[in-house]
Design an enzyme around this catalytic site. Structure first.
Site, PDB file in Angstrom:
ATOM      1  N   TYR A 154      23.111 -23.264  32.337  1.00  0.00           N
ATOM      2  CA  TYR A 154      23.220 -24.282  31.196  1.00  0.00           C
ATOM      3  C   TYR A 154      24.546 -24.905  31.249  1.00  0.00           C
ATOM      4  CZ  TYR A 154      25.153 -20.376  28.967  1.00  0.00           C
ATOM      5  OH  TYR A 154      26.035 -19.117  28.685  1.00  0.00           O
TER       6      TYR A 154
ATOM      7  N   LYS B  58      25.874  -4.433  31.798  1.00  0.00           N
ATOM      8  CA  LYS B  58      24.306  -4.239  31.409  1.00  0.00           C
ATOM      9  C   LYS B  58      23.576  -2.993  32.231  1.00  0.00           C
ATOM     10  CE  LYS B  58      23.708  -9.282  30.766  1.00  0.00           C
ATOM     11  NZ  LYS B  58      22.827 -10.383  30.989  1.00  0.00           N
TER      12      LYS B  58
ATOM     13  N   THR C  42      31.949 -16.175  25.396  1.00  0.00           N
ATOM     14  CA  THR C  42      30.508 -15.909  24.889  1.00  0.00           C
ATOM     15  C   THR C  42      30.271 -16.935  23.813  1.00  0.00           C
ATOM     16  OG1 THR C  42      29.112 -14.390  23.830  1.00  0.00           O
ATOM     17  CG2 THR C  42      31.356 -14.129  23.388  1.00  0.00           C
ATOM     18  N   LEU C  43      29.005 -17.424  23.769  1.00  0.00           N
ATOM     19  CA  LEU C  43      28.467 -18.450  22.584  1.00  0.00           C
ATOM     20  C   LEU C  43      27.718 -17.249  21.525  1.00  0.00           C
ATOM     21  CD1 LEU C  43      26.843 -21.096  24.397  1.00  0.00           C
ATOM     22  CD2 LEU C  43      28.685 -21.211  22.903  1.00  0.00           C
ATOM     23  N   SER C  44      27.515 -16.084  21.959  1.00  0.00           N
ATOM     24  CA  SER C  44      26.710 -15.178  20.943  1.00  0.00           C
ATOM     25  C   SER C  44      27.414 -15.209  19.469  1.00  0.00           C
ATOM     26  CB  SER C  44      26.519 -13.786  21.337  1.00  0.00           C
ATOM     27  OG  SER C  44      25.721 -14.000  22.638  1.00  0.00           O
TER      28      SER C  44
ATOM     29  N   ASN D 188      20.511  -5.530  27.598  1.00  0.00           N
ATOM     30  CA  ASN D 188      21.676  -6.588  26.920  1.00  0.00           C
ATOM     31  C   ASN D 188      21.459  -6.353  25.521  1.00  0.00           C
ATOM     32  OD1 ASN D 188      18.992  -7.832  26.421  1.00  0.00           O
ATOM     33  ND2 ASN D 188      20.503  -9.823  26.061  1.00  0.00           N
TER      34      ASN D 188
ATOM     35  N   LEU E 114      18.734 -21.082  35.607  1.00  0.00           N
ATOM     36  CA  LEU E 114      19.114 -20.318  34.508  1.00  0.00           C
ATOM     37  C   LEU E 114      20.538 -21.030  34.182  1.00  0.00           C
ATOM     38  CD1 LEU E 114      16.668 -18.695  35.006  1.00  0.00           C
ATOM     39  CD2 LEU E 114      18.261 -16.604  35.242  1.00  0.00           C
TER      40      LEU E 114
END
Ligand code: ATR
Length: 289
Positions: free
Chosen positions: A230, A70, A19-21, A91, A228
């Protein structure tokens, strides 16, 4: 510096390692001077409910939720925002008095991206590739924002039909037309007429040589192609569309804005543009884009 006043946010997913969050949210906190830390959590499906309720009890400020939770996480919430409820996926969890309320900032993030890039949905004819979880948020947004027609193309026709029926029911108009992916030629061929949105995982790293629609001639129908995906930053879908004269976009801004909106919900703030930009650059760097 983590101290006794540090607020905790995090992401629940499994796997969660890529995850990049955390990079994004920790940059926001740092730039805005908020005493907040964002960390990854990886509960098993059997522990999801305990994890969400435990996080609330521990005063975790907010959570993101990603694959595969989710939908399932909705069972552990005290409320779900209207659009998220219609989409059937959440989310972002925001603290209320008695538990978390669920939002869908994927959908809101895509909307903010479209607004920033001046991609118009009102009156538009849209072709959506894929009919999975991501597609549902995309098709919902198209219908909500007044798309004239949405052609929903999927390898498995039944899934497209179910989603189309649900959306047409929700919006009380025949907006979504479900089609088998291989029947794309039944869509009226009109040069530079359609907004095409690619929501499937076809073409995603490490399968950058794959593309959902092989027929390059047909890409001349698109005026805009939004993937969508990336990674890679330029998918084969985007390459074909660009060669046919369409404007192309990848999905990193959608990821950015779903995070921006989540952070704003948790902290009751508006993130300034230059801070948003820093977050975006950090993600680009992490992905080596
Ligand atoms: P997400 O939640 O990311 O949308 P998903 O729900 O698993 O993921 O949906 C993946 C989408 O990609 C589906 O529309 C899937 O088509 P099927 O419904 O026919 O499975 C589509 N997809 C995945 N691999 C594909 C492939 N090789 N060719 C065409 N479509 C594919």
């Amino acid at each position: 510096m983590v101290d006794g006043r540090t607020r905790v946010c995090g992401i629940i997913a499994n796997p969660v390692e890529h995850t990049l969050s955390p990079v994004l949210h920790n940059i926001f906190a740092q730039e805005l001077g908020h005493n907040l830390i964002y960390v990854p959590f990886k509960p098993e499906i059997t522990g999801l409910d305990i994890a969400v309720k435990g996080a609330f009890a521990l005063h975790v400020l907010g959570l993101n939720v990603s694959v595969p939770y989710k939908q399932k996480v909705i069972e552990s919430l005290v409320a779900v925002e209207k659009d998220a409820k219609q989409i059937g996926a959440v989310n972002t969890l925001v603290r209320m008095e008695n538990g978390y309320m669920g939002y869908n900032t994927d959908y809101l993030g895509l909307w903010r991206t479209f607004q920033e890039e001046e991609i118009i949905l009102d009156g538009q004819e849209v072709i959506v590739f894929g009919a999975g979880g991501a597609s549902k948020a995309v098709a919902y947004l198209c219908c909500k924002e007044g798309a004239k027609q949405v052609y929903l193309l999927n390898r498995t026709l039944k899934k497209a039909q179910e989603l189309a029926a649900e959306l047409n029911q929700t919006f009380q108009r025949d907006c979504v037309c479900a089609m088998q992916l291989s029947d794309y030629k039944e869509i009226p061929y009109k040069e530079h007429n359609y907004l095409a949105i690619q929501t499937s995982s076809v073409g995603m790293y490490p399968n950058g040589d794959q593309v959902i629609l092989e027929d390059q001639e047909w890409y001349h129908c698109f005026h805009t192609a939004f993937d969508l995906i990336y990674t890679p930053a330029q998918t084969k879908f985007m390459q074909f569309a660009k060669a046919a004269g369409a404007k192309t976009y990848h999905g990193l801004k959608m990821l950015l804005y779903q995070g921006v909106i989540a952070y704003e919900l948790w902290n009751h703030c508006t993130i300034p543009k230059e801070v948003v930009k820093k977050g975006y650059q950090m993600m680009e760097r992490e992905l080596h884009l």
